[in-house]
Write a protein that holds these residues in place. Structure first.
Motif, short mmCIF file in Angstrom:
data_model
loop_
_atom_site.label_atom_id
_atom_site.label_comp_id
_atom_site.label_asym_id
_atom_site.label_seq_id
_atom_site.Cartn_x
_atom_site.Cartn_y
_atom_site.Cartn_z
N GLU A 177 1.02 -1.27 -0.02
CA GLU A 177 -0.09 -0.49 -0.16
C GLU A 177 0.78 0.54 0.40
O GLU A 177 1.59 1.41 0.95
CB GLU A 177 -0.96 0.22 1.37
CG GLU A 177 -2.01 -1.10 1.57
CD GLU A 177 -2.56 -0.76 2.36
OE1 GLU A 177 -3.22 -0.02 2.93
OE2 GLU A 177 -2.57 -1.73 3.47
N MET A 178 0.87 2.36 -1.55
CA MET A 178 2.15 3.16 -1.01
C MET A 178 1.42 4.32 0.06
O MET A 178 2.65 4.17 1.11
CB MET A 178 1.40 3.90 -2.62
CG MET A 178 2.42 5.14 -2.85
SD MET A 178 2.57 5.51 -4.70
CE MET A 178 0.81 6.32 -4.23
N GLU A 179 0.04 4.85 0.67
CA GLU A 179 0.18 5.55 1.51
C GLU A 179 0.76 4.53 3.17
O GLU A 179 1.92 5.75 3.67
CB GLU A 179 -1.46 5.62 1.71
CG GLU A 179 -2.20 6.15 0.62
CD GLU A 179 -2.59 5.22 -0.31
OE1 GLU A 179 -2.28 3.75 -0.21
OE2 GLU A 179 -2.98 5.46 -1.51
N LYS A 180 0.47 4.20 3.33
CA LYS A 180 1.51 3.00 4.25
C LYS A 180 3.01 2.67 3.62
O LYS A 180 3.30 3.66 5.13
CB LYS A 180 0.65 1.22 4.00
CG LYS A 180 1.07 0.61 5.82
CD LYS A 180 0.05 -0.53 5.67
CE LYS A 180 1.23 -1.39 7.02
NZ LYS A 180 0.00 -2.68 6.27
N GLU A 181 3.81 2.75 3.13
CA GLU A 181 4.69 2.97 3.29
C GLU A 181 5.07 4.32 2.72
O GLU A 181 6.74 4.67 4.08
CB GLU A 181 5.75 2.19 1.66
CG GLU A 181 4.79 0.99 1.17
CD GLU A 181 5.31 -0.26 2.02
OE1 GLU A 181 6.60 0.34 2.97
OE2 GLU A 181 4.70 -0.94 2.27
#
Lengths: 134, 161
Positions: free
Chosen positions: A97-101
């Motif tokens: 998940e881009m946001e999480k990373e």
């Protein structure tokens, strides 16, 4: 306590190593954002270190086999990259998940900066002591 | 783990996403191409990405139960390594096997002489555009990761100053 043996600097040193490895891991997750069937990985270090440090006594029980239990010595706790194949996967089998990373990356950077500043501070204190407070 | 591995990893991501963007640009510019050296209309191209494993992962080694890992605990213990993979690589560029779009235009030099239909590439503009946005965002996220790594290294250089 001699300056060359300052445990706090040693701890920050290892914390910085772990943060650096976490940056590599996050970069790898982001680079594989569109790779089908890719499982993200994360770094485990702090919890293991705390567990080892919370041992009141330090019995010398070392695990000599990976299948055995042992009480890890805080000096021997190493950051590890663990593959996370439990998170919900997208339709292409990828669970990044881009946001999480991105959040992890910012969090890790702040942590790195804090530890780096504190290490500098520690060295400055030693310099102050060496110069007899001048 | 080398000193600049974060740069190499993010760099591989930038290269891969750039290639994807190049392919999308190629697809869009050839949206109406009816002639190719191989004959027939242009075929839509897509990239297949694969994870670039690190050396330990390639050998299948370095896979031990990490400190504090629950061996024999509930669920699979998961694999652990001392370094992450080395980023992403482009495995292949594949042509889209879907059938070409048929347009009735008997005047066209490439039209079928009997039916009058021209075969156009099977490119959907909306699909290419959404792919382009994903590629752009992924490129941006990799570039942010490069900047973060750079700031971290710069910060480490300040230790002791």
């Amino acid at each position: 306590m001699p300056v060359s043996n300052d445990g706090v600097i040693g701890l920050f040193n290892r914390g910085l190593d772990a943060a650096s490895l976490r940056q590599d891991t996050t970069a790898n997750n982001l680079a594989n954002l569109n790779t089908p069937n890719f499982s993200r990985s994360h770094v485990s270090f702090e919890d293991n270190l705390r567990q080892a440090m919370e041992q009141e006594e330090r019995p010398s029980i070392r695990a000599t086999h990976p299948q055995h239990f042992g009480v890890p010595d805080p000096d021997e706790v190493e950051p590890r990259v663990e593959v996370d194949d439990q998170s919900v996967k997208r339709i292409d089998g990828n669970n990044v998940e881009m946001e999480k990373e991105m959040l992890n990356m910012v969090k890790n950077q702040l942590k790195f900066n804090a530890m780096s500043d504190q290490t500098s501070q520690r060295f400055n204190t030693w310099e102050y002591i060496i110069n007899e407070g001048r | 783990m080398s000193l600049f591995s974060a740069f190499n990893i993010s760099g591989s991501g930038l290269t891969a996403e750039k290639l994807r963007l190049d392919l999308i640009a190629g697809n869009l510019s050839n949206m109406n191409t009816t002639r190719t050296p191989q004959g027939g209309p242009y075929q839509r191209r897509t990239a297949v990405f694969a994870e670039q494993l690190n050396e330990a992962q390639q050998r299948g080694a370095g896979r031990t139960a990490g400190a504090g890992a629950e061996v024999g605990g509930p669920g699979p213990a998961g694999q652990s390594y001392d370094s992450p993979g080395s980023g992403v690589r482009v495995d292949r560029i594949i042509p889209d096997p879907n059938e070409p779009r048929q347009v009735y235009d008997p005047e066209h030099p490439d039209a079928d002489e009997e039916t009058g239909y021209v075969e156009y590439p099977n490119i959907e503009v909306a699909k290419e555009m959404t792919d382009m946005i994903t590629a752009q965002r992924s490129y941006e996220s990799n570039s942010t990761a490069v900047n973060t790594a750079k700031d971290m290294y710069m910060k480490a250089l300040e230790i002791g100053q």
